[in-house]
Design a protein around this motif. Structure first.
Motif, mmCIF file in Angstrom:
data_model
loop_
_atom_site.group_PDB
_atom_site.id
_atom_site.type_symbol
_atom_site.label_atom_id
_atom_site.label_comp_id
_atom_site.label_asym_id
_atom_site.label_seq_id
_atom_site.Cartn_x
_atom_site.Cartn_y
_atom_site.Cartn_z
ATOM 1 N N SER A 42 0.836 -1.199 0.000
ATOM 2 C CA SER A 42 0.000 0.000 0.000
ATOM 3 C C SER A 42 0.869 1.245 0.000
ATOM 4 N N ASN A 43 0.337 2.354 -0.539
ATOM 5 C CA ASN A 43 1.035 3.634 -0.465
ATOM 6 C C ASN A 43 1.246 4.072 0.986
ATOM 7 N N TRP A 44 0.392 3.605 1.884
ATOM 8 C CA TRP A 44 0.522 3.959 3.293
ATOM 9 C C TRP A 44 1.798 3.382 3.895
ATOM 10 N N ASP A 45 2.328 2.332 3.303
ATOM 11 C CA ASP A 45 3.559 1.745 3.831
ATOM 12 C C ASP A 45 4.674 2.778 3.877
ATOM 13 N N PHE A 46 4.806 3.561 2.809
ATOM 14 C CA PHE A 46 5.872 4.557 2.736
ATOM 15 C C PHE A 46 5.665 5.662 3.774
ATOM 16 N N VAL A 47 4.418 6.138 3.885
ATOM 17 C CA VAL A 47 4.111 7.188 4.864
ATOM 18 C C VAL A 47 4.387 6.690 6.276
ATOM 19 N N ASN A 48 3.900 5.492 6.576
ATOM 20 C CA ASN A 48 4.093 4.936 7.910
ATOM 21 C C ASN A 48 5.561 4.656 8.196
ATOM 22 N N TYR A 49 6.278 4.214 7.173
ATOM 23 C CA TYR A 49 7.693 3.909 7.362
ATOM 24 C C TYR A 49 8.486 5.169 7.690
ATOM 25 N N LEU A 50 8.210 6.274 6.999
ATOM 26 C CA LEU A 50 8.908 7.517 7.301
ATOM 27 C C LEU A 50 8.543 8.024 8.693
ATOM 28 N N GLY A 51 7.288 7.822 9.085
ATOM 29 C CA GLY A 51 6.897 8.164 10.447
ATOM 30 C C GLY A 51 7.629 7.302 11.461
ATOM 31 N N LEU A 52 7.750 6.010 11.156
ATOM 32 C CA LEU A 52 8.446 5.081 12.044
ATOM 33 C C LEU A 52 9.907 5.470 12.220
ATOM 34 N N THR A 53 10.590 5.744 11.117
ATOM 35 C CA THR A 53 12.008 6.072 11.227
ATOM 36 C C THR A 53 12.226 7.384 11.977
ATOM 37 N N ALA A 54 11.300 8.329 11.794
ATOM 38 C CA ALA A 54 11.388 9.568 12.569
ATOM 39 C C ALA A 54 11.179 9.275 14.050
ATOM 40 N N ASP A 55 10.251 8.369 14.361
ATOM 41 C CA ASP A 55 9.986 7.975 15.746
ATOM 42 C C ASP A 55 11.203 7.295 16.361
ATOM 43 N N LEU A 56 11.917 6.509 15.550
ATOM 44 C CA LEU A 56 13.104 5.803 16.036
ATOM 45 C C LEU A 56 14.343 6.693 16.073
ATOM 46 N N GLY A 57 14.234 7.870 15.446
ATOM 47 C CA GLY A 57 15.363 8.776 15.436
ATOM 48 C C GLY A 57 16.454 8.390 14.462
ATOM 49 N N VAL A 58 16.073 7.725 13.366
ATOM 50 C CA VAL A 58 17.063 7.343 12.366
ATOM 51 C C VAL A 58 16.754 8.037 11.047
ATOM 52 N N ARG A 59 17.788 8.159 10.239
ATOM 53 C CA ARG A 59 17.643 8.797 8.928
ATOM 54 C C ARG A 59 18.005 7.777 7.853
ATOM 55 N N PRO A 60 17.037 7.029 7.370
ATOM 56 C CA PRO A 60 17.336 6.011 6.361
ATOM 57 C C PRO A 60 17.573 6.639 4.992
ATOM 58 N N HIS A 61 18.208 5.886 4.114
ATOM 59 C CA HIS A 61 18.434 6.317 2.750
ATOM 60 C C HIS A 61 17.670 5.410 1.795
ATOM 61 N N PHE A 62 17.463 5.897 0.600
ATOM 62 C CA PHE A 62 16.779 5.116 -0.417
ATOM 63 C C PHE A 62 17.349 5.487 -1.781
ATOM 64 N N MET A 63 17.221 4.567 -2.730
ATOM 65 C CA MET A 63 17.709 4.812 -4.082
ATOM 66 C C MET A 63 16.624 5.474 -4.923
ATOM 67 N N GLY A 64 17.032 6.369 -5.804
ATOM 68 C CA GLY A 64 16.092 7.026 -6.710
ATOM 69 C C GLY A 64 16.743 7.252 -8.063
ATOM 70 N N LYS A 65 15.931 7.272 -9.099
ATOM 71 C CA LYS A 65 16.483 7.492 -10.437
ATOM 72 C C LYS A 65 17.037 8.905 -10.553
#
Length: 208
Positions: free
Chosen positions: A50-73
């Motif tokens: 779901s598109n909500w996965d991305f929104v929730n994941y960014l909320g989760l990482t902010a909650d955990l205090g981490v700054r994840p990276h991702f690949m983009g074109k």
């Protein structure tokens, strides 16, 4: 090669992360567990249904205090949004050659003291037939562990699983990954890859 650190996120990037964290918490989500150390690993972002996965994941990482990276074109990192994409954790990748993309991420791990690279192996939020294995190739080549990113819609909790070091035995390593996922309920379970055999197919021969 000299290790580098990310530039701090700008005003807009910080505001977006705060907004996503607020939305995440308002919808009843909470983080569970600790962030594995050292903070150099591949985050397996699955199931992605779901598109909500991305929104929730960014909320989760902010909650955990981490700054994840991702690949983009590459086109996503041009003006006017290129700076924002980088501040949100984006890494531009030339996708014209799959092996080059893997090597680019291996090089990023070599350059960075802290690097948590998020990869969605299903490659789609729709019904996926198998996983792409680029995340595993990167982990093997960069000699870094994998971590299962968990978004459990049954309990509305998210977190990061334990470190799983790739051994070269793809089936055995994915068995450990799916053992972590087995009790995690995705938003749309019918779209998720839930079996090891589903993700192997012709890939098993390539990874043992």
């Amino acid at each position: 090669m000299t290790a580098i650190e990310d530039d701090p996120p700008g005003l807009v990037a910080r505001a977006v992360r705060r907004l996503l964290l607020l939305l995440y918490r308002m919808r009843g989500w909470k983080a569970a567990g600790e962030v594995p150390e050292p903070r150099r690993f591949i985050i397996i972002a699955a199931p992605h249904t779901s598109n909500w996965d991305f929104v929730n994941y960014l909320g989760l990482t902010a909650d955990l205090g981490v700054r994840p990276h991702f690949m983009g074109k590459l086109s996503l990192f041009r003006w006017p949004i290129g700076g924002f994409m980088r501040q949100m954790g984006g890494i531009p990748v030339d996708r014209t050659n799959a092996s080059n993309a893997v090597q680019q991420m291996v090089d990023e791990f070599a350059r960075r003291a802290e690097f948590m690279l998020t990869v969605a192996p299903e490659g789609t939020r729709g019904k996926a037939k198998k996983w792409r294995t680029g995340f595993y190739q990167i982990a093997m080549a960069a000699k870094v562990p994998m971590v299962v990113g968990l978004m459990d819609y049954g309990t509305k909790t998210g977190g990061l699983g334990p470190l799983i070091w790739p051994t070269g035995d793809f089936r055995a390593d994915m068995t450990r990954v799916f053992d972590v996922y087995k009790n995690c309920i995705p938003k749309f379970p019918e779209r998720a890859v839930r079996s090891i055999d589903d993700i192997l197919g012709t890939e098993e021969g390539a990874h043992g």
